[in-house]
Design a protein around this motif. Structure first.
Motif, mmCIF file in Angstrom:
data_model
loop_
_atom_site.group_PDB
_atom_site.id
_atom_site.type_symbol
_atom_site.label_atom_id
_atom_site.label_comp_id
_atom_site.label_asym_id
_atom_site.label_seq_id
_atom_site.Cartn_x
_atom_site.Cartn_y
_atom_site.Cartn_z
ATOM 1 N N GLY A 196 -39.679 14.796 -38.165
ATOM 2 C CA GLY A 196 -39.933 16.000 -37.388
ATOM 3 C C GLY A 196 -39.522 17.245 -38.147
ATOM 4 O O GLY A 196 -39.475 17.266 -39.378
ATOM 5 N N ALA A 197 -39.160 18.290 -37.404
ATOM 6 C CA ALA A 197 -38.852 19.590 -38.000
ATOM 7 C C ALA A 197 -37.369 19.696 -38.322
ATOM 8 O O ALA A 197 -36.548 18.872 -37.908
ATOM 9 C CB ALA A 197 -39.265 20.700 -37.035
ATOM 10 N N ASP A 198 -37.040 20.747 -39.092
ATOM 11 C CA ASP A 198 -35.633 21.043 -39.345
ATOM 12 C C ASP A 198 -34.935 21.351 -38.030
ATOM 13 O O ASP A 198 -35.547 21.857 -37.082
ATOM 14 C CB ASP A 198 -35.511 22.250 -40.278
ATOM 15 N N PRO A 199 -33.636 21.077 -37.942
ATOM 16 C CA PRO A 199 -32.928 21.323 -36.682
ATOM 17 C C PRO A 199 -32.821 22.808 -36.352
ATOM 18 O O PRO A 199 -32.711 23.655 -37.242
ATOM 19 C CB PRO A 199 -31.539 20.716 -36.937
ATOM 20 N N VAL A 200 -32.854 23.104 -35.072
ATOM 21 C CA VAL A 200 -32.636 24.456 -34.564
ATOM 22 C C VAL A 200 -31.344 24.459 -33.755
ATOM 23 O O VAL A 200 -30.740 23.411 -33.525
ATOM 24 C CB VAL A 200 -33.825 24.930 -33.700
ATOM 25 N N ILE A 201 -30.923 25.639 -33.314
ATOM 26 C CA ILE A 201 -29.634 25.749 -32.638
ATOM 27 C C ILE A 201 -29.540 24.823 -31.431
ATOM 28 O O ILE A 201 -28.508 24.181 -31.196
ATOM 29 C CB ILE A 201 -29.380 27.206 -32.210
ATOM 30 N N ASP A 202 -30.619 24.701 -30.657
ATOM 31 C CA ASP A 202 -30.578 23.876 -29.452
ATOM 32 C C ASP A 202 -30.377 22.396 -29.757
ATOM 33 O O ASP A 202 -30.044 21.625 -28.844
ATOM 34 C CB ASP A 202 -31.875 24.056 -28.651
ATOM 35 N N ASP A 203 -30.576 21.982 -31.006
ATOM 36 C CA ASP A 203 -30.374 20.575 -31.354
ATOM 37 C C ASP A 203 -28.894 20.226 -31.489
ATOM 38 O O ASP A 203 -28.527 19.050 -31.411
ATOM 39 C CB ASP A 203 -31.090 20.246 -32.676
ATOM 40 N N LEU A 204 -28.044 21.221 -31.690
ATOM 41 C CA LEU A 204 -26.617 20.935 -31.825
ATOM 42 C C LEU A 204 -26.015 20.435 -30.513
ATOM 43 O O LEU A 204 -25.314 19.416 -30.508
ATOM 44 C CB LEU A 204 -25.882 22.162 -32.352
ATOM 45 N N GLN A 231 -28.987 29.993 -40.753
ATOM 46 C CA GLN A 231 -28.818 29.373 -39.443
ATOM 47 C C GLN A 231 -29.170 27.889 -39.458
ATOM 48 O O GLN A 231 -28.446 27.049 -38.910
ATOM 49 C CB GLN A 231 -29.683 30.116 -38.421
ATOM 50 N N MET A 232 -30.288 27.541 -40.095
ATOM 51 C CA MET A 232 -30.719 26.150 -40.114
ATOM 52 C C MET A 232 -29.734 25.271 -40.852
ATOM 53 O O MET A 232 -29.379 24.180 -40.402
ATOM 54 C CB MET A 232 -32.115 26.050 -40.764
ATOM 55 N N ARG A 233 -29.242 25.733 -42.017
ATOM 56 C CA ARG A 233 -28.339 24.909 -42.812
ATOM 57 C C ARG A 233 -26.986 24.731 -42.122
ATOM 58 O O ARG A 233 -26.354 23.675 -42.245
ATOM 59 C CB ARG A 233 -28.160 25.508 -44.200
ATOM 60 N N ILE A 234 -26.525 25.747 -41.394
ATOM 61 C CA ILE A 234 -25.292 25.603 -40.623
ATOM 62 C C ILE A 234 -25.479 24.546 -39.542
ATOM 63 O O ILE A 234 -24.641 23.646 -39.366
ATOM 64 C CB ILE A 234 -24.887 26.944 -39.990
ATOM 65 N N THR A 235 -26.587 24.660 -38.808
ATOM 66 C CA THR A 235 -26.871 23.701 -37.745
ATOM 67 C C THR A 235 -27.001 22.297 -38.305
ATOM 68 O O THR A 235 -26.451 21.329 -37.760
ATOM 69 C CB THR A 235 -28.153 24.091 -37.004
ATOM 70 N N ARG A 236 -27.722 22.165 -39.407
ATOM 71 C CA ARG A 236 -27.920 20.852 -40.022
ATOM 72 C C ARG A 236 -26.591 20.252 -40.477
ATOM 73 O O ARG A 236 -26.319 19.067 -40.240
ATOM 74 C CB ARG A 236 -28.877 20.979 -41.212
ATOM 75 N N ALA A 237 -25.757 21.065 -41.117
ATOM 76 C CA ALA A 237 -24.461 20.573 -41.597
ATOM 77 C C ALA A 237 -23.589 20.119 -40.433
ATOM 78 O O ALA A 237 -22.902 19.091 -40.521
ATOM 79 C CB ALA A 237 -23.755 21.666 -42.394
ATOM 80 N N ALA A 238 -23.597 20.876 -39.338
ATOM 81 C CA ALA A 238 -22.780 20.519 -38.180
ATOM 82 C C ALA A 238 -23.251 19.204 -37.567
ATOM 83 O O ALA A 238 -22.433 18.337 -37.215
ATOM 84 C CB ALA A 238 -22.837 21.642 -37.141
ATOM 85 N N ILE A 239 -24.560 19.027 -37.439
ATOM 86 C CA ILE A 239 -25.089 17.788 -36.846
ATOM 87 C C ILE A 239 -24.815 16.605 -37.757
ATOM 88 O O ILE A 239 -24.399 15.522 -37.299
ATOM 89 C CB ILE A 239 -26.593 17.934 -36.557
ATOM 90 N N GLU A 240 -25.030 16.772 -39.056
ATOM 91 C CA GLU A 240 -24.752 15.678 -39.994
ATOM 92 C C GLU A 240 -23.290 15.260 -39.918
ATOM 93 O O GLU A 240 -22.970 14.067 -39.853
ATOM 94 C CB GLU A 240 -25.099 16.115 -41.417
ATOM 95 N N SER A 241 -22.400 16.244 -39.935
ATOM 96 C CA SER A 241 -20.977 15.944 -39.869
ATOM 97 C C SER A 241 -20.607 15.307 -38.540
ATOM 98 O O SER A 241 -19.798 14.373 -38.485
ATOM 99 C CB SER A 241 -20.160 17.223 -40.084
ATOM 100 N N GLY A 242 -21.203 15.784 -37.453
ATOM 101 C CA GLY A 242 -20.911 15.220 -36.145
ATOM 102 C C GLY A 242 -21.324 13.761 -36.042
ATOM 103 O O GLY A 242 -20.563 12.922 -35.549
ATOM 104 N N LEU A 243 -22.529 13.448 -36.511
ATOM 105 C CA LEU A 243 -23.003 12.067 -36.442
ATOM 106 C C LEU A 243 -22.151 11.142 -37.297
ATOM 107 O O LEU A 243 -21.787 10.040 -36.874
ATOM 108 C CB LEU A 243 -24.462 11.999 -36.897
#
Length: 352
Positions: free
Chosen positions: A316-324, A172-184
């Motif tokens: 800070g911390a690794d991204p969670v779902i609410d960060d997307l 879950q974390m790596r999916i969220t992180r990848a999506a945010i990185e790609s979005g930015l």
């Protein structure tokens, strides 16, 4: 703004934005898809590594030993890549400029006030084709929905559309992180940089940028096939993104949802971490975005079956779902800032 007055750029800018917001990516035939097919043909025609790999694959299918393709720089292949870049970008860009110039010459004698109307429509349509703001947000939403529902398999499927890393084993974390990185990063490449080049040079400017960016997306890999041939496309795209990427990083800081603390954190992360990333433009953008959200991006992930350690960005911390959804909101606010600041710049130019 040469061939076209500030008033034309102003209205075409908002027309392109409205078309993208209203229609999103063309559902049927996208001009860049056709351009992509032409790019593939050009690469197969000019890149000697492409033919060598094709021959090697044929030999392997017949039970023969595959040839090893050297993964090292080659000056002749770099020259061929430069030639391919010129052939793919300049004729289309010059053709659009020539069309606008022809319309301008006919405006007094034949078109009259209709020139402004046609120029706004044409330039707004070109900007719309180049923009990818709504498409990016739709992709991020496609990832967000199954994540919230706990469907990791579906989330992995959708995140694979926008990242080049392996997704089969993502949690879950790596999916969220990848999506945010790609979005930015893609917010800068796919929406904000096109607006910048439209403001600088109108439709020809945004067309040149989008074609070059497409070439980098298709050829800009450090593989045996593209290391030399794609060198020119990658370097030219880096050059075109130097200014818009840093303006985007600044606007990520300005639009942080965390107020003054987020602004300072964003600038600090940009300054300390932006230069650590492999890409000279993605680093500042992603570091500033991570700081603005106060989350940690970067770190290790799997590429082509190999675990790759990457620098850490943000804090800070690794991204969670609410960060997307927070990241999506940051990108939307930044897009609005680009539009308002761009409109203001055009208005000021019109007064000079």
């Amino acid at each position: 703004m040469g061939l076209y007055g500030p008033e034309i750029i102003f209205f075409a800018l908002w027309l392109g934005w409205w078309l993208d917001r209203r229609l999103g990516e063309p559902m049927f035939w996208h001009p860049l898809v056709g351009f992509g097919r032409l790019v593939q043909w050009m690469e197969l025609s000019l890149n000697p590594k492409a033919q060598a790999l094709a021959d090697s694959a044929k030999e392997s299918s017949h039970g023969l030993m595959r040839k090893q393709i050297p993964n090292q720089a080659s000056k002749p292949e770099q020259f061929l890549g430069c030639l391919a870049l010129v052939l793919m970008v300049l004729p289309l860009t010059y053709g659009l400029w020539f069309l606008l110039a022809g319309l301008k010459e006919q405006s007094v004698s034949e078109l009259g006030y209709w020139y402004d109307f046609f120029a706004i429509l044409l330039q707004g349509a070109v900007l719309y084709i180049a923009l990818g703001a709504k498409s990016l947000d739709q992709h991020l939403e496609q990832i967000e929905r199954p994540l919230l529902a706990g469907d990791l398999e579906q989330a992995r499927y959708y995140v694979s559309w926008i990242v080049s890393r392996d997704t089969a084993d993502m949690n879950q974390m790596r999916i969220t992180r990848a999506a945010i990185e790609s979005g930015l990063e893609n917010g800068s490449d796919g929406a904000f940089a096109p607006i910048f080049w439209f403001l600088v040079a109108g439709a020809p400017g945004v067309l040149l940028y989008r074609l070059s960016n497409t070439l980098d997306a298709m050829w800009g890999y450090k593989t045996a096939r593209f290391l030399s041939f794609g060198w020119a496309a990658a370097r030219f795209d880096d050059l075109l993104n130097i200014v818009p990427a840093r303006l985007t990083a600044l606007l990520y800081a300005v639009n942080t949802p965390l107020g003054w603390a987020g602004f300072k954190a964003s600038l600090a992360c940009w300054q300390k971490q932006g230069g650590n990333w492999e890409s000279p433009n993605a680093g500042p953008v992603m570091a500033a975005g991570a700081g603005a959200l106060k989350i940690q991006l970067g770190g290790g992930d799997t590429y082509h079956g190999v675990w790759k350690e990457r620098p850490v960005l943000g804090l800070g911390a690794d991204p969670v779902i609410d960060d997307l959804p927070r990241a999506r909101h940051l990108i939307k606010r930044t897009l609005l800032s680009w539009m308002l600041l761009g409109s203001s710049a055009v208005f000021i130019v019109g007064l000079l």
